[in-house]
Write an enzyme that holds these catalytic residues in place. Structure first.
Site, PDB file in Angstrom:
ATOM      1  N   ASP A   1      -0.252  14.830 -13.353  1.00  0.00           N
ATOM      2  CA  ASP A   1       0.798  13.814 -12.503  1.00  0.00           C
ATOM      3  C   ASP A   1       0.787  14.164 -11.040  1.00  0.00           C
ATOM      4  OD1 ASP A   1       3.076  12.457 -11.942  1.00  0.00           O
ATOM      5  OD2 ASP A   1       4.112  12.844 -13.711  1.00  0.00           O
ATOM      6  N   HIS A   2       0.623  13.606 -10.303  1.00  0.00           N
ATOM      7  CA  HIS A   2       0.693  13.685  -9.020  1.00  0.00           C
ATOM      8  C   HIS A   2       2.007  13.791  -8.462  1.00  0.00           C
ATOM      9  CE1 HIS A   2      -1.689  14.933  -5.390  1.00  0.00           C
ATOM     10  NE2 HIS A   2      -2.488  13.944  -5.545  1.00  0.00           N
ATOM     11  N   ARG A   3       2.877  13.387  -9.041  1.00  0.00           N
ATOM     12  CA  ARG A   3       4.262  13.699  -8.585  1.00  0.00           C
ATOM     13  C   ARG A   3       4.766  15.184  -8.597  1.00  0.00           C
ATOM     14  NH1 ARG A   3       7.752  10.015 -12.718  1.00  0.00           N
ATOM     15  NH2 ARG A   3       6.088  11.118 -14.059  1.00  0.00           N
TER      16      ARG A   3
END
Length: 463
Positions: A433-435
């Site tokens: 998850d790039h968040r």
């Protein structure tokens, strides 16, 4: 005064915010005498198949729903004729909770219903377990997932045996547990292990022969030629585990921005290590696979890259980093994809992890994974290599920051010590998850896992 009362059992709240379940099968019929905590039905939630224990000692008077029916929580499913004195209705404490009548003990989650008057005593509760609601005529007994408490009768004095007692089959505790789960009688088996020790493979082979279970690469029906007499199409309702999995994967794909990185690694040293470990006394009777080493490598790499073990909480606008690893293992079962997890995997030794992985997969194949096993995962592994696949772009398990796909181990020409040699190679695919995870953090985690598998001796520099 002793009287016969009708007690109605409603579908219990099975937790995890689930509001309905499907009646898979009844284990009893109208007119059957049942004991307290006897399994009376199997119900399928959106996550797992769960056994329901009887909250009463009595006679089944009515089954309100047929197998295959989806029932909402709180709706009646079965009625009992119960003998006993009518009990006082619990008084409200003033804060919305019910007070237990004198002499009654609140039920413990996971131990079935407490005994009513005229019933048999239930198993003694474990310490440090949370209390659930008190069972009253209008209350619901808590569910137990494939491990209901067994009512115990007073122990009668055993007569002396004149005949010799059969010797107990030689096996280890994990193997005996596996045999119980798969319904295999160990006394009928001949062990293939050292000195006749019964192994896991012996138990699995006996279970597969007796039940016709396919433990091959593909879960579900055997691959058969097309039957020309069948209709051209068939339809099945979207429900149960399949429905939940689909909704969860769609939500994950459109909520978390996925990034996938891949790393191909020479795992020849790890495969050689597995061969040595299998021959050692410490791992005798345990199933060791490349997944065992990958699982251990993930736990070690997480300690060095904690952002991969976090979750995004939208409501509180917080990033929660877990300092424990509940390691999920994707399992293809006849009912669909499930991801049970091993709690606190970071605390387990390699032998304990191997045992936990074997029990997890055996339980999933038997369809006995509990809702608790499916909840609170922090990071997952999917072993696509068992299907002969090299790499992929796995979708995150909802609520988790990362998932690692391990591909098939193949012998390929590879650069080794400045020459081309035939080596054992595996591709690792990491989605995150790039968040929560930056590219640098994801890359370092993947590199750490690869380093451990390429040279297990490098562990000494990491811990």
């Amino acid at each position: 005064m002793i009287a016969v009362m009708i007690k109605v059992f409603t579908l219990p709240d099975l937790g995890e915010g689930l509001t309905e379940s499907e009646i898979v099968s009844w284990k009893v019929a109208v007119g059957d005498q049942v004991e307290l905590n006897q399994v009376i039905a199997e119900v399928e939630t959106a996550k797992a198949v769960v056994e329901l224990p009887s909250p009463y000692h009595g006679v089944i008077s009515k089954l309100h729903e047929e197998p295959g029916t989806v029932v909402e929580v709180g709706n009646p499913i079965v009625s009992f004729d119960v003998e006993g004195e009518e009990e006082a209705v619990p008084q409200n404490s003033g804060d919305g909770t019910a007070e237990a009548p004198a002499g009654r003990i609140p039920t413990l989650v996971g131990y079935g219903a407490e005994p009513e008057k005229g019933g048999r005593p239930a198993r003694r509760a474990r310490l440090n377990q949370p209390a659930a609601q008190v069972v009253t005529p209008a209350a619901v007994a808590p569910m137990t997932a494939h491990a209901p408490a067994v009512a115990q009768a007073p122990v009668a004095q055993q007569p002396q045996r004149s005949e010799p007692v059969a010797e107990r089959p030689r096996s280890t505790p994990p193997v005996r547990k596996l045999a119980r789960d798969l319904g295999v009688d160990l006394s009928t088996l001949s062990g293939t292990g050292v000195d006749g020790l019964i192994t896991r493979d012996d138990v699995r082979a006996a279970s597969s022969t007796a039940q016709g279970v396919n433990f091959g690469f593909v879960a579900g029906e055997q691959n058969m030629p097309f039957d020309l007499e069948k209709p051209r199409e068939s339809r099945a309702p979207i429900k149960g585990v399949r429905k939940y999995t689909a909704a969860a994967m769609v939500a994950s794909a459109f909520t978390a921005p996925h990034v996938t990185e891949m790393l191909t690694v020479d795992v020849t040293p790890s495969m050689e290590l597995l061969t040595k470990l299998k021959a050692s006394r410490a791992f005798r009777g345990l199933k060791l696979t490349p997944l065992t080493l990958v699982a251990k490598a993930v736990c070690i790499a997480i300690a060095r890259n904690p952002s991969l073990n976090s979750r995004w909480e939208e409501q509180s606008q917080e990033i929660v980093t877990m300092h424990y690893v509940n390691l999920g293992i994707a399992a293809a079962t006849p009912r669909g994809l499930t991801v049970p997890n091993i709690k606190d995997a970071q605390k387990l030794s390699l032998t304990e992890l191997a045992q936990a992985l074997s029990e997890l997969t055996d339980t999933a194949r038997a369809g006995k994974t509990t809702p608790e096993d499916l909840s609170r995962g922090t990071i997952s592994i999917t072993n696509i290599g068992v299907f002969g696949i090299d790499a992929g772009t796995p979708i995150l398990n909802p609520g988790e920051a990362a998932i690692l796909a391990m591909g098939a181990v193949r012998k390929l020409p590879w650069e080794y010590q400045d020459e081309v040699a035939l080596r054992q190679v595996m591709t690792l695919s990491l989605s995150f998850d790039h968040r929560l995870v930056d590219g640098e953090q994801g890359s370092k985690f993947l590199a750490d896992v690869g380093t451990i598998l390429a040279d297990p001796g490098m562990l000494i520099t990491m811990i």
